[in-house]
Design a protein around this motif. Sequence first.
Motif, PDB file in Angstrom:
ATOM      1  N   ARG A 164     -11.218  -4.017 -12.405  1.00  0.00           N
ATOM      2  CA  ARG A 164     -10.631  -2.674 -12.505  1.00  0.00           C
ATOM      3  C   ARG A 164      -9.540  -2.479 -11.458  1.00  0.00           C
ATOM      4  NH1 ARG A 164     -11.406   1.395  -9.390  1.00  0.00           N
ATOM      5  NH2 ARG A 164     -13.432   0.702  -8.601  1.00  0.00           N
ATOM      6  N   GLU A 165      -9.850  -2.796 -10.204  1.00  0.00           N
ATOM      7  CA  GLU A 165      -8.870  -2.613  -9.129  1.00  0.00           C
ATOM      8  C   GLU A 165      -7.640  -3.490  -9.337  1.00  0.00           C
ATOM      9  OE1 GLU A 165      -8.426  -0.563  -6.669  1.00  0.00           O
ATOM     10  OE2 GLU A 165     -10.305   0.535  -6.772  1.00  0.00           O
ATOM     11  N   ARG A 180       0.832  -1.206   0.000  1.00  0.00           N
ATOM     12  CA  ARG A 180       0.000   0.000   0.000  1.00  0.00           C
ATOM     13  C   ARG A 180       0.866   1.255   0.000  1.00  0.00           C
ATOM     14  NH1 ARG A 180      -5.185  -0.078   0.956  1.00  0.00           N
ATOM     15  NH2 ARG A 180      -5.091   1.835   2.181  1.00  0.00           N
ATOM     16  N   GLY A 227     -10.059  -2.345  -3.720  1.00  0.00           N
ATOM     17  CA  GLY A 227     -10.416  -0.961  -3.446  1.00  0.00           C
ATOM     18  C   GLY A 227     -11.911  -0.754  -3.461  1.00  0.00           C
ATOM     19  N   GLU A 256      -6.394  -4.587 -12.175  1.00  0.00           N
ATOM     20  CA  GLU A 256      -5.573  -4.023 -13.259  1.00  0.00           C
ATOM     21  C   GLU A 256      -4.908  -2.716 -12.836  1.00  0.00           C
ATOM     22  OE1 GLU A 256      -5.725  -2.795 -17.979  1.00  0.00           O
ATOM     23  OE2 GLU A 256      -7.532  -3.600 -17.039  1.00  0.00           O
ATOM     24  N   GLU A 257      -5.641  -1.833 -12.150  1.00  0.00           N
ATOM     25  CA  GLU A 257      -5.057  -0.559 -11.727  1.00  0.00           C
ATOM     26  C   GLU A 257      -3.872  -0.752 -10.790  1.00  0.00           C
ATOM     27  OE1 GLU A 257      -9.083   2.260 -11.826  1.00  0.00           O
ATOM     28  OE2 GLU A 257      -8.105   1.845  -9.912  1.00  0.00           O
ATOM     29  N   GLU A 258      -3.970  -1.701  -9.865  1.00  0.00           N
ATOM     30  CA  GLU A 258      -2.930  -1.854  -8.854  1.00  0.00           C
ATOM     31  C   GLU A 258      -1.800  -2.797  -9.230  1.00  0.00           C
ATOM     32  OE1 GLU A 258      -5.368  -0.645  -4.847  1.00  0.00           O
ATOM     33  OE2 GLU A 258      -4.888  -2.755  -5.135  1.00  0.00           O
ATOM     34  N   GLU A 309     -17.148   1.756  -7.229  1.00  0.00           N
ATOM     35  CA  GLU A 309     -17.749   3.021  -7.652  1.00  0.00           C
ATOM     36  C   GLU A 309     -19.271   2.902  -7.628  1.00  0.00           C
ATOM     37  OE1 GLU A 309     -15.874   4.126 -11.342  1.00  0.00           O
ATOM     38  OE2 GLU A 309     -13.904   4.240 -10.391  1.00  0.00           O
ATOM     39  N   GLY A 340       0.770  -0.049  -9.660  1.00  0.00           N
ATOM     40  CA  GLY A 340       0.150   1.119 -10.260  1.00  0.00           C
ATOM     41  C   GLY A 340      -0.870   1.692  -9.298  1.00  0.00           C
ATOM     42  N   SER A 341      -1.535   2.753  -9.690  1.00  0.00           N
ATOM     43  CA  SER A 341      -2.575   3.394  -8.890  1.00  0.00           C
ATOM     44  C   SER A 341      -2.036   3.720  -7.504  1.00  0.00           C
ATOM     45  CB  SER A 341      -3.815   2.501  -8.831  1.00  0.00           C
ATOM     46  OG  SER A 341      -4.856   3.106  -8.125  1.00  0.00           O
ATOM     47  N   ASP A 342      -2.648   3.198  -6.447  1.00  0.00           N
ATOM     48  CA  ASP A 342      -2.203   3.498  -5.088  1.00  0.00           C
ATOM     49  C   ASP A 342      -1.377   2.366  -4.483  1.00  0.00           C
ATOM     50  OD1 ASP A 342      -4.323   1.767  -4.891  1.00  0.00           O
ATOM     51  OD2 ASP A 342      -5.432   2.934  -3.424  1.00  0.00           O
TER      52      ASP A 342
END
Length: 142
Positions: free
Chosen positions: A59-60, A31, A45, A62-64, A48, A108-110
């Motif tokens: 989505r989460e 994190r 995460g 792939e983003e992370e 939405e 990625g992302s957060d």
Amino acid sequence: YTYTHPRPAVTVDCLIFSPSGQSTWLLLIQRDKPPFEGSWALPGGFVEINEPLETAAHRELEEETGIRDIRLQQFHTFGQPGRDPRGRTISVVYSGFMDHNSQQAMAGSDARNARWFDIVHLPELAFDHHEIIHLAIKKMEL
């Protein structure tokens, strides 16, 4: 219509396993934001407002981690009060299996880092993720 009673937040978390020889690997992210900044956790995460749960999980993930095109199935829901210091949070956990050599995990992302861990040698984990993983290992007989 708006209800006056408090409502919980909803998150998704992803258990991504990779059986390899005598070991089973699990994808974790480190994190990059509080709470538990710097700690390892399952990718995931917040959902939405107009997003289907499974879409949020993909989505989460792939983003992370950069991982995509993986079949996910709903594993279990966790909603113990106090599991998230940010407030009442219910997490719907998804699981999937893949060859950890087929796609490179990249933070990625957060997420500060994304890495595969042998399920026998996991680091200290954020939230209640150790309980989630323990239940998965038990139910899936990994």
